[in-house]
Scaffold this active site. Structure first.
Site, PDB file in Angstrom:
ATOM      1  N   THR A  15       1.014  -1.194  -0.091  1.00  0.00           N
ATOM      2  CA  THR A  15       0.133   0.052   0.157  1.00  0.00           C
ATOM      3  C   THR A  15       0.790   1.176   0.131  1.00  0.00           C
ATOM      4  O   THR A  15       0.387   2.262  -0.649  1.00  0.00           O
ATOM      5  CB  THR A  15      -0.978  -0.015   1.277  1.00  0.00           C
ATOM      6  OG1 THR A  15      -1.787  -1.148   1.244  1.00  0.00           O
ATOM      7  CG2 THR A  15      -1.776   1.425   1.384  1.00  0.00           C
ATOM      8  N   LYS A  36      -8.517  -1.401  -5.596  1.00  0.00           N
ATOM      9  CA  LYS A  36      -8.258  -2.396  -4.560  1.00  0.00           C
ATOM     10  C   LYS A  36      -9.437  -3.307  -4.850  1.00  0.00           C
ATOM     11  O   LYS A  36     -10.535  -3.100  -4.289  1.00  0.00           O
ATOM     12  CB  LYS A  36      -8.161  -1.925  -3.267  1.00  0.00           C
ATOM     13  CG  LYS A  36      -7.792  -3.166  -2.214  1.00  0.00           C
ATOM     14  CD  LYS A  36      -6.610  -3.309  -1.934  1.00  0.00           C
ATOM     15  CE  LYS A  36      -6.311  -4.305  -1.074  1.00  0.00           C
ATOM     16  NZ  LYS A  36      -4.801  -4.481  -0.710  1.00  0.00           N
ATOM     17  N   GLY A 168       9.545  -2.592   0.422  1.00  0.00           N
ATOM     18  CA  GLY A 168       8.357  -1.704   0.883  1.00  0.00           C
ATOM     19  C   GLY A 168       8.521  -1.090   2.264  1.00  0.00           C
ATOM     20  O   GLY A 168       7.861  -0.137   2.859  1.00  0.00           O
TER      21      GLY A 168
END
Length: 230
Positions: A15, A36, A168
């Site tokens: 995300t 999403k 990430g």
């Protein structure tokens, strides 16, 4: 353009990487949408992943196709909730519709690449229907090499394009494994390392996040990141 964002597993920073790509594109004046297909583990009324991206990058379009309360694979969560799953075709159609009036559509998967959306469908099928590149988000430390190589190999096996890997959540004090992975991730996966978002980026305000995004993504993704010395 449509880009699919997957991860080597859950909780690897998909995300935040999605938000960073959106922030850089929005700063260039592009119309950005984030899709999403299936949000799991979030109750009605609670902010999901799309809300997180929109908080960090105000003004972009966000769309969530279905929400299932239990933190499980989408197919399992849908079955247990007595709800219809989101099919790859429905996700691909939604992305295509968004692409009609947006310059960039980012499709964020749930969990890893082969997590089931339906009994027989995965994010791979969404990417194949769209003929879209699939960006892989990976963890920084020990164990990430195997998971990343397997994910990229699965994409190649299915004839899909992987432009690269983004870490990430890069730690403030990286250990030996993380430092070595800066060289080993591209060497073992065969695709370039395209950035690393710092741990804690999700807590930043939009202006600061936009600046961090620019510094954390490689030029191929619109940023100015360069691989730090290991």
């Amino acid at each position: 353009m449509i880009v699919v964002v997957t991860g080597t597993g859950t909780e690897v920073g998909k995300t935040i990487v999605t938000a960073a790509i959106a922030a850089v594109a929005a700063a260039r004046g592009e119309r950005v949408a984030v899709l999403k297909p299936a949000q799991t583990g979030v109750a009605d009324g609670e902010p999901g992943d799309v809300a997180t991206v929109q908080r960090l990058v105000p003004g972009i379009t966000g769309r969530e196709l279905a929400r299932y309360p239990e933190p499980l694979a989408p197919a399992t969560a849908a079955r247990r909730a007595g709800m219809a799953p989101v099919t790859p075709r429905a996700a691909a159609d939604a992305a295509t519709a968004l692409a009609a009036d947006h310059d960039l559509v980012l499709v964020e998967g749930a969990g890893g690449l082969l997590v089931r959306m339906t009994d027989n469908g995965t994010l791979v099928d969404v990417a194949a229907l769209l003929a879209a590149p699939v960006l892989v988000v990976a963890a920084a430390g020990l164990g990430t090499l195997n998971a990343t190589e397997l994910t990229v190999e699965a994409l190649r096996h299915r004839g899909l394009t992987c432009p690269g890997v983004v870490v990430g959540a890069w730690p403030a004090e990286p250990d030996l494994a993380a430092r070595c992975n800066l060289d080993d991730l591209p060497a073992t996966s065969g695709v370039p390392l395209l950035g690393a978002l710092p741990v804690g980026a999700a807590a930043l305000d939009p202006a600061r996040f936009a600046a961090v995004a620019r510094h954390s993504l490689a030029p191929e993704l619109g940023g100015g990141w360069q691989t730090p010395d290991a």
